[in-house]
Design a protein around this motif. Sequence first.
Motif, PDB file in Angstrom:
ATOM      1  N   LEU A  94     -49.418  -7.402  -2.578  1.00  0.00           N
ATOM      2  CA  LEU A  94     -50.134  -6.848  -3.729  1.00  0.00           C
ATOM      3  C   LEU A  94     -49.409  -7.084  -5.043  1.00  0.00           C
ATOM      4  N   ASN A  95     -48.138  -7.439  -4.994  1.00  0.00           N
ATOM      5  CA  ASN A  95     -47.434  -7.775  -6.234  1.00  0.00           C
ATOM      6  C   ASN A  95     -47.978  -9.060  -6.859  1.00  0.00           C
ATOM      7  N   HIS A  96     -48.826  -9.771  -6.142  1.00  0.00           N
ATOM      8  CA  HIS A  96     -49.558 -10.917  -6.704  1.00  0.00           C
ATOM      9  C   HIS A  96     -50.243 -10.548  -8.016  1.00  0.00           C
ATOM     10  N   TYR A  97     -50.658  -9.290  -8.128  1.00  0.00           N
ATOM     11  CA  TYR A  97     -51.426  -8.862  -9.303  1.00  0.00           C
ATOM     12  C   TYR A  97     -50.544  -8.465 -10.481  1.00  0.00           C
ATOM     13  N   GLN A  98     -49.291  -8.832 -10.477  1.00  0.00           N
ATOM     14  CA  GLN A  98     -48.399  -8.482 -11.583  1.00  0.00           C
ATOM     15  C   GLN A  98     -48.979  -8.850 -12.950  1.00  0.00           C
ATOM     16  N   PRO A  99     -49.474 -10.089 -13.156  1.00  0.00           N
ATOM     17  CA  PRO A  99     -50.007 -10.417 -14.499  1.00  0.00           C
ATOM     18  C   PRO A  99     -51.173  -9.528 -14.906  1.00  0.00           C
ATOM     19  N   GLN A 100     -52.071  -9.237 -13.968  1.00  0.00           N
ATOM     20  CA  GLN A 100     -53.221  -8.393 -14.296  1.00  0.00           C
ATOM     21  C   GLN A 100     -52.796  -6.959 -14.593  1.00  0.00           C
ATOM     22  N   ILE A 101     -51.826  -6.463 -13.841  1.00  0.00           N
ATOM     23  CA  ILE A 101     -51.335  -5.101 -14.089  1.00  0.00           C
ATOM     24  C   ILE A 101     -50.682  -5.011 -15.463  1.00  0.00           C
ATOM     25  N   GLU A 102     -49.834  -5.977 -15.770  1.00  0.00           N
ATOM     26  CA  GLU A 102     -49.156  -5.955 -17.070  1.00  0.00           C
ATOM     27  C   GLU A 102     -50.141  -6.126 -18.218  1.00  0.00           C
ATOM     28  N   ALA A 103     -51.252  -6.838 -17.973  1.00  0.00           N
ATOM     29  CA  ALA A 103     -52.255  -7.032 -19.024  1.00  0.00           C
ATOM     30  C   ALA A 103     -53.042  -5.759 -19.321  1.00  0.00           C
ATOM     31  N   LEU A 104     -52.956  -4.765 -18.422  1.00  0.00           N
ATOM     32  CA  LEU A 104     -53.672  -3.514 -18.654  1.00  0.00           C
ATOM     33  C   LEU A 104     -53.041  -2.689 -19.783  1.00  0.00           C
ATOM     34  N   GLY A 105     -51.787  -2.991 -20.124  1.00  0.00           N
ATOM     35  CA  GLY A 105     -51.114  -2.239 -21.190  1.00  0.00           C
ATOM     36  C   GLY A 105     -50.905  -0.777 -20.840  1.00  0.00           C
ATOM     37  N   LEU A 106     -50.517  -0.503 -19.611  1.00  0.00           N
ATOM     38  CA  LEU A 106     -50.351   0.875 -19.141  1.00  0.00           C
ATOM     39  C   LEU A 106     -49.113   1.527 -19.762  1.00  0.00           C
ATOM     40  N   PRO A 107     -49.081   2.842 -19.825  1.00  0.00           N
ATOM     41  CA  PRO A 107     -47.927   3.521 -20.431  1.00  0.00           C
ATOM     42  C   PRO A 107     -46.665   3.492 -19.575  1.00  0.00           C
ATOM     43  N   ALA A 108     -46.776   3.157 -18.284  1.00  0.00           N
ATOM     44  CA  ALA A 108     -45.612   3.029 -17.410  1.00  0.00           C
ATOM     45  C   ALA A 108     -45.335   1.558 -17.148  1.00  0.00           C
ATOM     46  N   ARG A 109     -44.067   1.219 -16.904  1.00  0.00           N
ATOM     47  CA  ARG A 109     -43.679  -0.172 -16.657  1.00  0.00           C
ATOM     48  C   ARG A 109     -43.751  -0.495 -15.172  1.00  0.00           C
ATOM     49  N   PHE A 110     -44.336  -1.640 -14.864  1.00  0.00           N
ATOM     50  CA  PHE A 110     -44.448  -2.099 -13.481  1.00  0.00           C
ATOM     51  C   PHE A 110     -43.164  -2.813 -13.066  1.00  0.00           C
ATOM     52  N   VAL A 111     -42.633  -2.463 -11.893  1.00  0.00           N
ATOM     53  CA  VAL A 111     -41.418  -3.079 -11.348  1.00  0.00           C
ATOM     54  C   VAL A 111     -41.842  -4.071 -10.268  1.00  0.00           C
ATOM     55  N   SER A 112     -41.622  -5.356 -10.528  1.00  0.00           N
ATOM     56  CA  SER A 112     -42.088  -6.437  -9.664  1.00  0.00           C
ATOM     57  C   SER A 112     -41.088  -6.756  -8.568  1.00  0.00           C
ATOM     58  N   PHE A 113     -41.580  -6.901  -7.324  1.00  0.00           N
ATOM     59  CA  PHE A 113     -40.704  -7.244  -6.212  1.00  0.00           C
ATOM     60  C   PHE A 113     -40.007  -8.581  -6.433  1.00  0.00           C
ATOM     61  N   ALA A 114     -40.746  -9.621  -6.765  1.00  0.00           N
ATOM     62  CA  ALA A 114     -40.141 -10.955  -6.900  1.00  0.00           C
ATOM     63  C   ALA A 114     -39.132 -11.001  -8.037  1.00  0.00           C
ATOM     64  N   ASP A 115     -39.386 -10.285  -9.120  1.00  0.00           N
ATOM     65  CA  ASP A 115     -38.420 -10.263 -10.225  1.00  0.00           C
ATOM     66  C   ASP A 115     -37.106  -9.621  -9.781  1.00  0.00           C
ATOM     67  N   VAL A 116     -37.203  -8.549  -8.991  1.00  0.00           N
ATOM     68  CA  VAL A 116     -35.997  -7.904  -8.477  1.00  0.00           C
ATOM     69  C   VAL A 116     -35.255  -8.845  -7.532  1.00  0.00           C
ATOM     70  N   VAL A 117     -35.995  -9.564  -6.688  1.00  0.00           N
ATOM     71  CA  VAL A 117     -35.377 -10.517  -5.767  1.00  0.00           C
ATOM     72  C   VAL A 117     -34.669 -11.630  -6.523  1.00  0.00           C
ATOM     73  N   LEU A 118     -35.316 -12.173  -7.543  1.00  0.00           N
ATOM     74  CA  LEU A 118     -34.690 -13.254  -8.316  1.00  0.00           C
ATOM     75  C   LEU A 118     -33.402 -12.790  -8.972  1.00  0.00           C
ATOM     76  N   ASP A 119     -33.390 -11.592  -9.510  1.00  0.00           N
ATOM     77  CA  ASP A 119     -32.154 -11.054 -10.097  1.00  0.00           C
ATOM     78  C   ASP A 119     -31.056 -10.974  -9.035  1.00  0.00           C
ATOM     79  N   HIS A 120     -31.410 -10.539  -7.843  1.00  0.00           N
ATOM     80  CA  HIS A 120     -30.444 -10.417  -6.746  1.00  0.00           C
ATOM     81  C   HIS A 120     -29.874 -11.785  -6.372  1.00  0.00           C
ATOM     82  N   LEU A 121     -30.733 -12.789  -6.236  1.00  0.00           N
ATOM     83  CA  LEU A 121     -30.280 -14.124  -5.843  1.00  0.00           C
ATOM     84  C   LEU A 121     -29.425 -14.763  -6.935  1.00  0.00           C
ATOM     85  N   ARG A 122     -29.796 -14.579  -8.190  1.00  0.00           N
ATOM     86  CA  ARG A 122     -29.002 -15.119  -9.296  1.00  0.00           C
ATOM     87  C   ARG A 122     -27.619 -14.481  -9.328  1.00  0.00           C
TER      88      ARG A 122
END
Length: 235
Positions: A94-122
Amino acid sequence: MQAPNRKRIGIIAGSGPEAGIDLWNKLLRANRRLHGSAFRGDLDAPAVTIISEPALGLSMELDRNDGPVWECLRACATDIAQRTDYFAIACNTLNHYQPQIEALGLPARFVSFADVVLDHLRDRGVGRVALLGARPVTDLGPWSHYRKLASEVEVELPRPAQAAALHALIYAVKAQGGDSGELQSRFRALLDGIEADTVLLACTELPLIPLQETGKNVVDVTDLVALRLAELSNQ
């Protein structure tokens, strides 16, 4: 004693519900580790809101269920964002929908699984990984949240027979839970067929299967996200 004013955390579950509980448990453990000996118990636990929606289970066949899945997820995200500062979805697919979720302009920040993984690998200089998850994730096609990995690391993907066995295993965990010895054997056989030293469990059902020592660096993505949420809650 007073409860500190910490950031509020949200978890969207349902695909599956046990995966949501697993993320919450790991968030609590990560928060306790961050506090160390200063942890006082309840008052130092994170404030967590959980929404568990069974219809999100349609994500296992996301290409056939895109419309209803997104409408359900959009409603859940809109709801939980009114009560939290940061939220995550306890489902790699379901994290596939990251761009659509972020485009909603919600008051809370979405934490993406793949972004967290990339930070870990780097951070650890990992250059090659095996990716284990549901079919929409591991084919690295248009429905995969993990396509961004391929631009930074070499990704070993399951062969067709492995991918089919993995998808069936995930369905079995959803139906039976992860404690079955038969499911543990099936999971171990899949891991034994992997060449990469680092293996990403990019499905929230896979960590529910007890796993003995494999000789590989098995990375539970749910653990990584739980730690990130714990860190954000204490900002």
